[in-house]
Design an enzyme around this catalytic site. Sequence first.
Site, PDB file in Angstrom:
ATOM      1  N   SER A  37      36.249  29.814  29.108  1.00 38.82           N
ATOM      2  CA  SER A  37      37.497  29.890  29.869  1.00 38.82           C
ATOM      3  C   SER A  37      38.457  28.790  29.443  1.00 38.82           C
ATOM      4  O   SER A  37      38.096  27.613  29.455  1.00 38.82           O
ATOM      5  CB  SER A  37      37.225  29.726  31.364  1.00 38.82           C
ATOM      6  N   HIS A  69      38.306  36.461  29.379  1.00 42.36           N
ATOM      7  CA  HIS A  69      37.413  36.310  28.228  1.00 42.36           C
ATOM      8  C   HIS A  69      37.703  37.459  27.263  1.00 42.36           C
ATOM      9  O   HIS A  69      37.852  38.592  27.695  1.00 42.36           O
ATOM     10  CB  HIS A  69      35.939  36.364  28.656  1.00 42.36           C
ATOM     11  N   THR A  91      27.705  36.010  27.167  1.00 37.20           N
ATOM     12  CA  THR A  91      27.020  36.646  28.294  1.00 37.20           C
ATOM     13  C   THR A  91      26.567  35.535  29.223  1.00 37.20           C
ATOM     14  O   THR A  91      25.906  34.592  28.798  1.00 37.20           O
ATOM     15  CB  THR A  91      25.814  37.460  27.805  1.00 37.20           C
ATOM     16  N   GLU A 191      29.996  26.506  43.966  1.00 36.24           N
ATOM     17  CA  GLU A 191      29.137  25.698  44.824  1.00 36.24           C
ATOM     18  C   GLU A 191      29.732  25.554  46.226  1.00 36.24           C
ATOM     19  O   GLU A 191      30.944  25.632  46.412  1.00 36.24           O
ATOM     20  CB  GLU A 191      28.964  24.277  44.245  1.00 36.24           C
ATOM     21  N   ASN A 233      39.189  22.981  37.532  1.00 33.31           N
ATOM     22  CA  ASN A 233      39.318  22.789  38.985  1.00 33.31           C
ATOM     23  C   ASN A 233      38.392  21.655  39.386  1.00 33.31           C
ATOM     24  O   ASN A 233      37.453  21.335  38.659  1.00 33.31           O
ATOM     25  CB  ASN A 233      38.924  24.081  39.737  1.00 33.31           C
TER      26      ASN A 233
HETATM   27  I1  8IG Z   1      36.064  27.568  35.404  1.00 35.24           I
HETATM   28  O1  8IG Z   1      33.749  24.747  40.141  1.00 35.24           O
HETATM   29  C1  8IG Z   1      34.650  26.984  36.678  1.00 35.24           C
HETATM   30  N1  8IG Z   1      33.414  27.370  36.482  1.00 35.24           N
HETATM   31  N2  8IG Z   1      29.642  26.390  38.987  1.00 35.24           N
HETATM   32  N3  8IG Z   1      31.718  25.564  39.572  1.00 35.24           N
HETATM   33  C2  8IG Z   1      30.933  26.295  38.753  1.00 35.24           C
HETATM   34  N4  8IG Z   1      31.413  26.943  37.707  1.00 35.24           N
HETATM   35  C3  8IG Z   1      32.718  26.835  37.466  1.00 35.24           C
HETATM   36  C4  8IG Z   1      33.581  26.108  38.265  1.00 35.24           C
HETATM   37  C5  8IG Z   1      33.055  25.425  39.392  1.00 35.24           C
HETATM   38  N5  8IG Z   1      34.811  26.225  37.743  1.00 35.24           N
END
Ligand code: 8IG
Length: 270
Positions: A37, A69, A91, A191, A233
């Site tokens: 990403s 993707h 994957t 999470e 993020n």
């Molecule tokens: I982009 O905050 C992305 N992928 N586990 N937690 C998890 N995967 C992610 C996050 C996130 N942001």
Amino acid sequence: MSTPTTDDPFALAASAADVIAERTGVERHDIGLVLGSGWGGAAELIGQTVAELDATDVPGFAKPAVAGHVGTIRSVRTETGRHVLVLGARTHYYEGRGVRAVAHGVRTAAAAGASTMILTNGCGGLRPEVGPGSPVLIADHLNLTGASPLEGATFVDLTDLYSPRIRDLAREVDPELTEGVYAQFPGPHYETPAEVRMARVLGADLVGMSTALEAIAARHAGMEVFGISLVTNLGAGISDEPLSHAEVLQAGQDAGPRISALLAGIVRRL
Ligand code: 8IG
């Protein structure tokens, strides 16, 4: 060439590599690169695209499950003449296709000749001072999936899994780069705030849903592994904002030019 009926994941990877060599006209690749990403624009800066295949035309690859993707496999030639096999989609473990499907891209790159594997991802950041848009070198990981891509009595040393040599090269390109420990959660949900606090206590700096299982498979295949994350993020509960996939895509777009140039600079030095 048809997909072999064998149950051997390495034979499947070998047959995928055969198709790639045949369709791209590139007999051997030097470097494998998985675009996660936010990293989709990087391939253009790395070099000239020699050939582009639909991943679904290559044995063992399936359509990408995630918006943002790109499901293509590209052969890119750098200005120094190295051949990079660019996997535009991975994957994920959460897709439920099993660990073999997760490891297939990496194993295909190895079978195609690659001795270096570059794994990129978008992830959540656990350090408030390393905010969205920051690239972070992966120094080590916590595999919290409860799974391994390896089967049977396959005891692989993971000391220095993430190449210190290539991390040094990356810091030549950008001395400001920080590094951290990446925790792979199974996903696909993000999470809870309590899980984010747990991950911090365990020593994680980044949380995501990929990379660790692939890195293990790449090391098992004898490759030198480099991992780099884009924080898209902050982990849940660290800021007041709820997490959204739109935020993730936006952070990727905003950071795109900078991280693409960074990655191209690293590949040039390999
Ligand atoms: I982009 O905050 C992305 N992928 N586990 N937690 C998890 N995967 C992610 C996050 C996130 N942001």
